[in-house]
Design an enzyme around this catalytic site. Structure first.
Site, PDB file in Angstrom:
ATOM      1  N   HIS A  33       7.360  21.534   3.731  1.00 56.27           N
ATOM      2  CA  HIS A  33       6.846  20.155   3.763  1.00 56.27           C
ATOM      3  C   HIS A  33       5.925  19.913   4.960  1.00 56.27           C
ATOM      4  O   HIS A  33       4.806  19.390   4.827  1.00 56.27           O
ATOM      5  CB  HIS A  33       8.037  19.199   3.793  1.00 56.27           C
ATOM      6  CG  HIS A  33       7.673  17.749   3.791  1.00 56.27           C
ATOM      7  ND1 HIS A  33       7.442  17.034   4.936  1.00 56.27           N
ATOM      8  CD2 HIS A  33       7.525  16.875   2.763  1.00 56.27           C
ATOM      9  CE1 HIS A  33       7.163  15.778   4.637  1.00 56.27           C
ATOM     10  NE2 HIS A  33       7.212  15.654   3.307  1.00 56.27           N
TER      11      HIS A  33
ATOM     12  N   ASP B 262       8.069  16.378  11.605  1.00 57.10           N
ATOM     13  CA  ASP B 262       8.263  16.895  10.250  1.00 57.10           C
ATOM     14  C   ASP B 262       9.261  18.058  10.246  1.00 57.10           C
ATOM     15  O   ASP B 262      10.076  18.199  11.160  1.00 57.10           O
ATOM     16  CB  ASP B 262       6.909  17.314   9.669  1.00 57.10           C
ATOM     17  CG  ASP B 262       6.775  16.960   8.201  1.00 57.10           C
ATOM     18  OD1 ASP B 262       7.578  17.457   7.388  1.00 57.10           O
ATOM     19  OD2 ASP B 262       5.861  16.184   7.862  1.00 57.10           O
TER      20      ASP B 262
ATOM     21  N   ASN C  40       9.310   7.208  -1.739  1.00 60.19           N
ATOM     22  CA  ASN C  40       9.062   7.571  -3.142  1.00 60.19           C
ATOM     23  C   ASN C  40      10.123   7.020  -4.085  1.00 60.19           C
ATOM     24  O   ASN C  40      10.539   7.679  -5.027  1.00 60.19           O
ATOM     25  CB  ASN C  40       9.028   9.099  -3.282  1.00 60.19           C
ATOM     26  CG  ASN C  40       7.950   9.733  -2.436  1.00 60.19           C
ATOM     27  OD1 ASN C  40       6.938   9.112  -2.150  1.00 60.19           O
ATOM     28  ND2 ASN C  40       8.169  10.972  -2.026  1.00 60.19           N
TER      29      ASN C  40
END
Length: 728
Positions: A102, A66, A191
Site C-alpha cells: 500500500h 503508511d 472507502n
C-alpha cells in the site's frame, strides 16, 4: 490498540514484473510517452505541461504515513538524496519494509520519478520521507502520533495519511502540526460509501486545524464520485476529490492498478508539494486554501455535501488568483484585477522596440505568490509598412461643393463619398503580412471652409482631415504639393487620430497670415490626445513658409500606451515646432521640405515608473513634385520622410528582481529604459497619381522603409502598389 486500515481496494495486480526493467538514474526529468500514458493520475489531471515547465516539487519533503516502502521498486532506486532515511514508528528503527504494498503504491502516485520506466507521480522530484506506522494491517494511535511528529520534525511540508478509523484518532500530533502552520496534512476520506469522512479526516472542520487539513474523496475517470468513496458531509469546506479508481502506480517491485481514496489523497499531496516547491514561503493553510479555491465545481453548484469544494485542478492551482500586485521600492503598490480586460500595449513611437527589452518584474497574486511578468515584451512589437499605409486614404475623392454667398464670401463643403471601391495589387513587399489585396474603405470624413472677402477664413471638419487646411496645404502652392503632403505639417497632429478640428486664419499683411487651430480626439482610448496649434505663414505665390507651434495633451506617451503599472496611461504634455517651406522651381517642378522638434515634459512617477527625464525628439522630410507629366494635372513625387525620433529621454522603473524564498519579501532592483534609438527610420517614396474622370482616379506608389521603428538591426521593408478608385 485501535485497528486502522489502509483505505484501498485492491482490484488487480498487473503482471508487469518482467517488462518493467530497472532504469538508470537520469540527470533530469525525462519521461517517455509510454511512461506518461501509464501515469494514470498525472494523465487524468492534465499535468504534462506543468511538468514540462520544470515544476516538479523540487526541495519539498512529503511525509508518507503508511505501510512502508519497497525501495527495490524501479521508481525508488537511483534517486539519490530524494529518498530520505525512513522511520519505523512501531519499533523506532529505520526499517520501512512494505509487506503490504500500500505505501509503495501511494508514494508512487505522489512522487514516483520520471525516469523512463513505468510511471511517474504528481511531484516527481519531491523528496520522500516514508514513516511506517502499520504493524501488519493495523496501526496504533501512538504509532500514528509518533509518525506525524517525526515527519513534522524532519522537515515534511506535506504529510499524507492514506488511512482511516471509525473513531477519533491522531489529534494530539495533528494539533501541533496545525499550530506550526508549516505542513499541509492530506487525509483520505475512507472507502465506506459513508456520508462523512472517517477519522482523522473529520478533524478538518475544527477551528484548531487553522485550515491546514484537507480531506480527499475518490472519483472515477469521468469525475463521478466513486461508489465506495466517503463523501464530504460536514467537512465539505475542506474536502476535495481526485482520481482514485484503477490507478496504476508502483507496487512491490513492479506496478499495479489499485482503487481507493488512498489513491486520491497522494494526488492532492503531490499538488501541495508542487505549490510549496515553487513558493516555499507560503504557509500550509495558504497552500490548502489555494487547492480548495481552484477546484472544479462538481455536483450541486457551489460547496456540496458530496464533492465538497470539487475536483482537484493543479493547473488552476498554479495559476495566479484574484489580481496582480506590482510593488515598488518606495512602498507603492499597483493592483490589477485578473478579470480586467487586456490592454493593447504600444511603445512610444519615437523609440525602438528593443528599448523596453529586459523590463521584467515579479508581480504578486492575492496569496502573495510571485510570478515573473515581462512587462517590456508587450511593448516590443514591430510595425509593418502595409499597402494601405503606403497608398494612403482616398481623400482626394471627396465630393466638393462650392457656393458664393451674397456677401461675396465663398463656402466650400467637402464630403467623403459613401463607397470607394479600391482595387490594389502589391508588386512586392518585405516583412508584411495580413495585407488584403482588395480593400473596401468607408470613411466618414467631411470639412467645410468659409473664406470671407476680407481674407479671414474659417475651417472645421472631422475624420482627421485637418492636414488639408493647415500648414502649407492651405497655401497657394497646395495643389502643386499633392503627393508630398505626408512630409509636411506638424507631426504632433498624428497623436490625435481621427480627430475633429476647427481653425481660423487671419490676414496679417502682404503675404503674411496667422492661424489658430484645435484638434480633438473623438474618444480617449489608448494613446489619444488633443492638439492646439498656432501658425504663421508667408506665401507670395512662388515661395511659401510655415512655422507651426503646437501643444499636445495626450493620454499616453508619444503614441505609447500600456496598463497603469508602467506609467504609460497617464496624461502627458508635448510641445513642438515645425518649419516647412515650398518653392516653385518652374512651371512644373516644386521643392518642399520640413523639420520638426518636440519636447515632452518628464512623465510624473506612476506605478513602477519612479522617475523620468524630458524627451526630446526630431524629424524631417523633403520632397520634389512634378506636375503635368503625361496628363494635365497629374503628379509625380519623390519624397524622403524621417518620422519623429527621440534624441534623448529615459524612464526609470522600480522592479522586483527576485523574492526571499523564506519570507516572500521582494528584492528590489532598477531598470532604466533609454528611449533614444540606435538608428533613424526613413522612408523613400515615389508616387504617381492622376484623375481619369470626375469620378475616377488612379495612383501608383513604390516605397522603401529603412531601419523600421528606428531599429538598426531590423530588415528594410519594400512595398509597391497600384490603386484604382471609382466612385458610384
Amino acid at each position: 490498540m485501535r485497528k486502522l486500515r489502509p483505505t484501498l481496494t485492491l482490484t488487480a495486480l498487473a503482471a508487469l514484473m518482467c517488462t518493467c526493467q530497472l532504469a538508470a538514474a537520469q540527470a533530469s526529468f525525462a519521461p517517455t510517452s509510454t511512461e506518461y500514458s501509464w501515469s494514470t493520475t498525472v494523465n487524468q489531471l492534465g499535468m504534462r505541461n506543468i511538468h514540462n515547465q520544470g515544476i516538479l516539487g523540487q526541495g519539498v519533503i512529503i511525509g508518507m504515513i503508511d505501510t512502508g516502502l519497497n525501495t527495490a521498486n524501479p521508481e525508488f532506486q537511483n534517486i539519490g538524496s530524494r529518498l530520505l532515511t525512513g522511520y519505523n514508528a512501531v519499533d523506532g528503527s529505520s526499517d520501512i519494509t512494505d509487506s503490504i504494498g500500500h505505501g509503495t503504491h501511494t508514494t508512487g502516485i505522489a512522487a514516483a520519478t520520471g525516469n523512463g520506466t513505468g510511471m511517474y507521480g504528481v511531484a516527481p522530484e519531491a523528496s520522500i520521507l516514508m514513516v511506517k506506522v502499520f504493524n501488519g494491517g493495523t496501526a496504533s494511535a501512538s504509532a500514528i502520533n509518533r509518525g506525524i511528529d517525526y515527519a513534522s520534525a524532519h522537515g515534511a511540508r506535506v504529510i499524507n495519511l492514506s488511512l482511516g478509523a471509525p473513531s477519533p484518532i491522531g489529534d494530539a500530533s495533528l494539533r501541533a502540526v496545525a499550530a506550526g502552520n508549516n505542513a499541509v496534512v492530506v487525509i483520505a476520506a475512507g472507502n465506506d460509501s459513508a456520508a462523512t469522512p472517517n477519522w482523522p479526516g473529520r478533524y478538518a472542520k475544527e477551528s484548531w486545524t487553522n485550515g491546514t487539513i484537507l480531506v480527499v474523496g475518490a472519483v472515477d475517470a469521468n469525475k463521478r464520485i466513486a461508489s465506495f468513496s466517503n463523501k464530504a458531509g460536514d467537512t465539505a469546506q475542506y474536502f476535495l476529490v481526485a482520481p482514485g479508481v484503477s490507478i496504476i502506480s508502483s507496487y512491490n517491485t513492479g506496478y499495479a492498478y489499485l482503487t481507493g481514496t488512498s489513491m486520491a489523497a497522494p494526488a492532492v499531496s503531490g499538488a501541495a508539494a508542487l505549490i510549496t516547491g515553487y513558493w516555499p514561503y507560503l504557509h500550509a493553510n495558504q497552500v490548502a486554501s489555494i487547492l480548495l479555491n481552484t477546484a472544479d465545481d462538481l455536483g450541486a453548484p457551489g460547496v456540496d455535501a458530496v464533492y465538497g469544494r470539487g475536483m482537484l485542478n493543479v493547473n488552476r492551482a498554479l495559476s495566479p488568483i484574484g489580481s496582480y500586485t506590482y510593488r515598488t521600492a518606495n512602498g507603492g503598490r499597483t493592483t490589477v484585477s485578473l478579470s480586467t480586460a487586456g490592454v493593447a500595449s504600444t511603445r512610444p513611437s519615437v523609440s525602438t522596440p528593443s528599448a523596453f527589452n529586459g523590463l521584467v518584474t515579479q508581480a504578486f497574486d492575492d496569496y502573495g505568490r510571485n510570478y515573473t511578468s515581462d512587462e517590456g515584451a508587450a511593448l516590443m512589437g514591430r510595425s509593418i509598412m502595409t499597402l494601405s499605409s503606403v497608398l494612403g486614404r482616398p481623400d482626394r475623392m471627396l465630393d466638393a461643393a462650392d457656393q458664393v454667398l451674397s456677401s461675396g464670401s465663398r463656402l466650400t463643403r467637402l464630403q467623403s463619398r459613401q463607397t470607394d471601391v479600391q482595387q490594389a495589387s502589391r508588386v512586392g513587399a518585405l516583412n508584411a503580412s495580413g495585407d488584403p489585396w482588395n480593400q473596401m474603405q468607408r470613411t466618414d470624413s467631411s470639412m467645410v471652409i468659409l473664406q470671407h472677402t476680407s481674407g479671414l477664413s474659417f475651417s472645421a471638419g472631422d475624420g482627421g482631415l485637418s492636414g488639408m487646411s493647415l500648414g502649407l496645404m492651405s497655401s497657394s502652392l497646395a495643389q502643386r504639393l499633392s503627393g508630398a503632403d505626408q512630409v509636411l505639417g506638424n507631426p504632433i497632429l498624428g497623436f490625435a487620430p481621427n480627430h475633429q478640428f476647427a481653425s481660423m486664419t487671419l490676414p496679417l499683411g502682404t503675404y503674411w497670415s496667422g492661424r489658430v487651430a484645435a484638434a480633438r480626439s473623438k474618444a480617449y482610448d489608448a494613446a489619444c490626445g488633443d492638439v492646439n496649434l498656432m501658425e504663421l505663414t508667408y506665401d507670395n505665390g512662388t515661395q511659401a513658409l510655415n512655422i507651426s507651434t503646437g501643444q499636445l495633451t495626450e493620454q499616453g506617451l508619444l503614441g505609447g500606451f500600456s496598463s497603469k503599472q508602467l506609467g504609460l496611461n497617464q496624461q502627458t504634455g508635448t510641445s513642438g515646432v515645425t518649419v516647412s517651406g515650398a518653392w516653385a522651381l518652374s512651371t512644373n517642378w516644386t521643392l518642399t521640405g520640413s523639420m520638426s522638434r518636440t519636447r515632452t515634459a518628464a512623465p510624473s512617477a506612476s506605478g513602477m515608473l519612479m522617475e523620468a527625464t524630458d524627451i526630446h525628439a526630431d524629424g524631417y522630410g523633403i520632397g520634389l513634385v512634378r506636375a503635368d507629366n503625361w496628363r494635365t494635372d497629374d503628379r509625380l513625387s519623390f519624397t524622403i520622410n524621417a518620422p519623429l525620433r527621440a534624441r534623448s529621454g529615459t524612464l526609470t522603473y522600480s522592479v522586483v528582481s527576485d523574492v526571499d524564498q523564506t519570507t516572500g519579501e521582494p528584492i528590489y532592483g532598477v531598470h532604466t529604459v533609454n528611449l533614444a534609438p540606435s538608428a533613424r527610420e526613413w522612408t523613400a517614396e515615389t508616387r504617381y497619381s492622376t484623375r481619369l474622370s470626375a469620378s475616377s482616379s488612379i495612383s501608383a506608389v513604390a516605397a522603401l522603409r529603412v531601419h523600421p521603428d528606428h531599429d538598426a538591426s531590423a530588415p528594410s521593408q519594400l512595398a509597391a502598389g497600384i490603386r484604382y478608385n471609382q466612385s458610384f
